[in-house]
Design a protein around this motif. Structure first.
Motif, short mmCIF file in Angstrom:
data_model
loop_
_atom_site.label_atom_id
_atom_site.label_comp_id
_atom_site.label_asym_id
_atom_site.label_seq_id
_atom_site.Cartn_x
_atom_site.Cartn_y
_atom_site.Cartn_z
N LYS A 95 0.64 -1.19 0.12
CA LYS A 95 -0.24 0.20 -0.14
C LYS A 95 1.25 1.62 -0.05
N THR A 96 1.75 1.08 0.76
CA THR A 96 2.93 2.65 0.39
C THR A 96 3.28 3.19 -0.90
N VAL A 97 3.65 1.73 -1.74
CA VAL A 97 4.14 1.52 -2.59
C VAL A 97 2.70 2.03 -3.64
N MET A 98 1.69 2.21 -3.64
CA MET A 98 0.57 2.29 -4.43
C MET A 98 0.33 3.10 -3.86
N ILE A 99 0.07 4.40 -2.58
CA ILE A 99 0.17 5.55 -2.02
C ILE A 99 1.44 6.35 -2.84
N ARG A 100 2.36 6.10 -3.35
CA ARG A 100 3.65 6.84 -3.38
C ARG A 100 4.06 6.98 -4.54
N PHE A 101 3.34 5.94 -5.77
CA PHE A 101 2.61 6.31 -7.18
C PHE A 101 1.75 7.01 -7.18
N VAL A 102 0.27 6.95 -6.47
CA VAL A 102 -0.85 7.86 -6.54
C VAL A 102 -0.06 9.91 -6.50
N HIS A 135 -7.22 10.21 -9.21
CA HIS A 135 -6.20 10.45 -8.51
C HIS A 135 -6.23 9.79 -7.25
N SER A 136 -7.96 10.45 -6.66
CA SER A 136 -8.77 10.10 -5.72
C SER A 136 -9.12 8.73 -5.98
N THR A 137 -9.58 7.95 -6.90
CA THR A 137 -10.34 6.78 -6.97
C THR A 137 -8.94 5.75 -6.85
N LEU A 138 -7.71 6.00 -7.00
CA LEU A 138 -6.92 4.96 -6.89
C LEU A 138 -6.05 5.21 -5.35
N PHE A 139 -6.18 6.37 -4.38
CA PHE A 139 -6.51 6.55 -2.97
C PHE A 139 -6.99 6.06 -2.22
N GLY A 140 -8.35 6.25 -2.62
CA GLY A 140 -9.56 5.76 -1.63
C GLY A 140 -9.50 4.44 -1.49
N PRO A 141 -9.24 3.51 -1.70
CA PRO A 141 -9.15 1.97 -1.33
C PRO A 141 -7.72 1.88 -0.55
N VAL A 142 -6.44 2.78 -0.55
CA VAL A 142 -5.87 2.77 0.21
C VAL A 142 -5.76 3.60 1.17
#
Length: 640
Positions: A95-102, A135-142
């Motif tokens: 999830k941290t990798v996902m957050i940084r990608f977003v 951007h918000s769509t990708l961040f919501g589940p994370v």
């Protein structure tokens, strides 16, 4: 819960005093400020763009009256298209990798938006609106899947409250700052561009300090078809009916809130006769209310996931939505009031109080629901279930716009719409609580443990957060089961004397809780055996079972002999046994005493008498025998 998703590294319960202390810890603080900056940037960008095309640019193909609607629709569209995919990506990757990608994506989007503001290109900014929605769509589940990996059960409500509060403060600041900067003559466009890029860079910098949160389903094969994956996510959520109906409850809250937020400008102008500053004041009051309610959840829940707050929140939402209708009726006509003139009129304070309290109760309603979903959803599917929630939220918000618009077209006034939504909220809440009685049961238990007794629990960390267990307690009063419900963060099934079901209110309550009635073997041998088989089935399904081995309520406050029923249950379904003792309860209104029955004199021991529950460490099934178990409970009772 898998080892990957268990918050084993989290501090022990009670190590930090409250939810604000999380802001000093690396597992939470960088994440909090990352999501705060993202929410602020979303709203700074959107509101500045709305102000620009409404008041400053003349764009023939985007009329000012349609600008806000088009921008809002473009921002929500990615939630419908890409939520299913984003949920899969979050479950599959760290999830941290996902957050940084977003956050990297946000920098790119804001760089393009900066050029759009500088060149006053509305088409480019509309494209960036869609991308910020992505951007918000990708961040919501994370965002919501990260928290249960790094916070334990006692911290989850407070952590969610902090995030909810931070989100609404960020929304408020983003709107206010975006509008103020854009209104600056000559340099407004440039300064908004700079502010958006700087916020994106700041968010990415803070994200670098978020600790790793490993993937919960690294072997997941991505389904890129959003339609079939959305349907599959909804079915995943539906497998746990409490979780699924909680998703619907949260989506309804977004419907409810969207109606109010979308009508604030018109409400301020047409009903309250105020200017733009008054509309901003309504948003400030609403945001402060949500933030306050979100933060109160940890205090009122005693640092557990307390879904008993959800009915309380629903009641408050309806009461103050209805009162807002009456408060807004008959206000004296006036020209456009400034902020100072508006607050100088006493009748307007009732309107603001209703908005503040309505939103405060919405915070009490939503935070426990989010925490429940995070805790009860299967860890390997958690992000996908949250993605399904985002899809439902978007659909409900679109429905709210359509319905509110239809009511306005039909001639309803804005206060009348608020009234209808408040009444509809009462109906929807009642329907949900009847479908999922756990909410109502927890509300009753929460109220009883705070407004009838002053209830203190010691050793509640021994109540397992997952897996089967038998809770064994002394039997002191007719509300013992209610107090055990209040102490446990999980639902409990009770094995209870069939005679208690004859009491009008208590019988209905325990039937609602799916308590298992047991009759003496001599009286009804078939029912006696069936009760033990039902009790064993509860344990086989991995749930909590509570029994009162004395077989009846004490008349002298002393523990009676334990009967052998527990051994019958453990022979059929072995499970850990948790001894516990209710203290200082004998002699209260709901207990019996030697010369007087229960429920005879309401204030026999005064109001708010202090009672407690002491919970001991679990015993393995092989260690359990009635007499030693009774001694364990007696020792807990002696602790007072």
């Amino acid at each position: 819960m898998t080892s990957q998703s268990s918050p084993a590294a989290a501090p022990a319960p009670g190590e930090h005093p409250n939810q604000f202390a999380l802001l000093r810890q690396r597992r939470f603080a960088p994440f909090f400020w990352t999501q705060f900056s993202g929410a602020a940037n979303d709203n700074l960008f959107k509101f500045a763009f709305t102000v620009m095309v409404t008041y400053q640019l003349s764009v023939g193909w985007l009329p000012p009256a349609m600008a806000g609607l088009v921008i809002g629709a473009l921002f929500i569209l990615p939630f419908l298209l890409f939520s299913a995919t984003s949920g899969q990506l979050t479950d599959k990757h760290d999830k941290t990798v996902m957050i940084r990608f977003v956050k990297n994506l946000e920098i790119v989007i804001m760089a393009i938006a900066a050029w759009g503001f500088y060149s006053e290109n509305a088409a480019v900014l509309l494209g960036c609106t869609f991308l910020m929605g992505l951007h918000s769509t990708l961040f919501g589940p994370v965002k919501f899947a990260y928290l249960p990996q790094v916070l334990n059960e006692r911290e989850l409500t407070g952590g969610n409250g902090m995030v909810e509060m931070g989100t609404f403060v960020a929304i408020l600041l983003g709107n206010v700052v975006g509008g103020l900067i854009m209104a600056v003559p000559e340099v407004g466009h440039r300064d908004v561009a700079i502010a958006c890029v700087l916020l994106a860079l700041a968010g990415r910098a803070v994200a670098q300090f978020i600790p790793s949160a490993p993937a919960t389903d690294p072997g997941l094969k991505i389904n890129w078809n959003p339609v079939s994956e959305t349907w599959r996510n909804l079915r995943l959520a539906h497998d746990n009916i409490v979780v699924f109906r909680s998703l619907l409850g949260i989506s309804w809250m977004w419907f409810f809130g969207a109606v109010f937020l979308s009508q604030f400008p018109s409400f301020a102008k047409e009903v309250l006769h105020g200017n733009e500053q008054v509309a901003s004041l309504l948003l400030v009051v609403f945001s402060i209310g949500i933030g306050t309610g979100s933060l109160l959840c940890e205090v009122l829940s005693r640092r557990h996931i307390e879904i008993g707050l959800v009915p309380l929140g629903a009641i408050g939402m309806s009461v103050f939505a209805v009162d807002l209708y009456f408060a807004a009726r008959g206000l004296p006509p006036a020209d456009s009031l400034t902020l100072g003139q508006f607050v100088a009129i006493g009748a307007h304070w009732r309107v603001m109080a209703d908005l503040a309290l309505l939103s405060l109760f919405a915070g009490l309603y939503s935070v426990p629901m989010y925490a429940l979903i995070q805790m009860r959803a299967q860890p390997t599917h958690r992000a996908r279930i949250i993605a399904a929630n985002n899809i439902l939220n978007a659909l409900f918000m679109i429905a709210s716009s359509v319905i509110a618009g239809g009511l306005l077209e039909a001639g309803f006034t804005i206060p009348q719409i608020f009234l209808l939504v408040g009444l509809a909220n009462a109906v929807v809440a009642f329907y949900i609580f009847m479908l999922v009685p756990e909410y109502l049961l927890r509300f009753i238990a929460w109220g009883a443990s705070r407004f009838i007794y002053r209830f203190r629990v010691r050793g509640d960390e021994h109540i397992p957060m997952q897996g089967a267990a038998v809770l064994v307690c002394n039997h002191v009063s007719f509300v013992d089961a209610v107090l055990l419900m209040a102490a446990s963060p999980r639902p409990i099934r009770f094995l209870m004397d069939h005679r208690i079901f004859r009491f009008p209110v208590l019988g209905w309550l325990f039937r609602l809780a799916k308590a298992i009635p047991i009759a003496p073997q001599k009286e009804d041998p078939a029912a006696y055996e069936a009760a033990f088989e039902q009790a064993a089935e509860v344990l086989r399904e991995g749930d909590l079972l509570a029994i009162f081995p004395e077989g009846g309520i004490t008349r002298d406050g002393q523990i009676q002999e334990f009967k052998g029923g527990i051994m019958k249950i453990l022979e059929r379904a072995p499970a850990p046994v948790i001894p516990m003792a209710l203290t200082n309860l004998w002699g209260s209104y709901f207990s019996r005493i030697e010369k007087e029955g229960a429920m005879v004199r309401p204030f026999r021991r005064g109001m708010f008498s202090r009672v407690g529950l002491n919970v001991g460490a679990a015993l393995a099934p092989a260690e359990v025998q009635p007499q030693p178990l009774r001694e364990r409970v007696a020792a807990l009772l002696a602790q007072g």
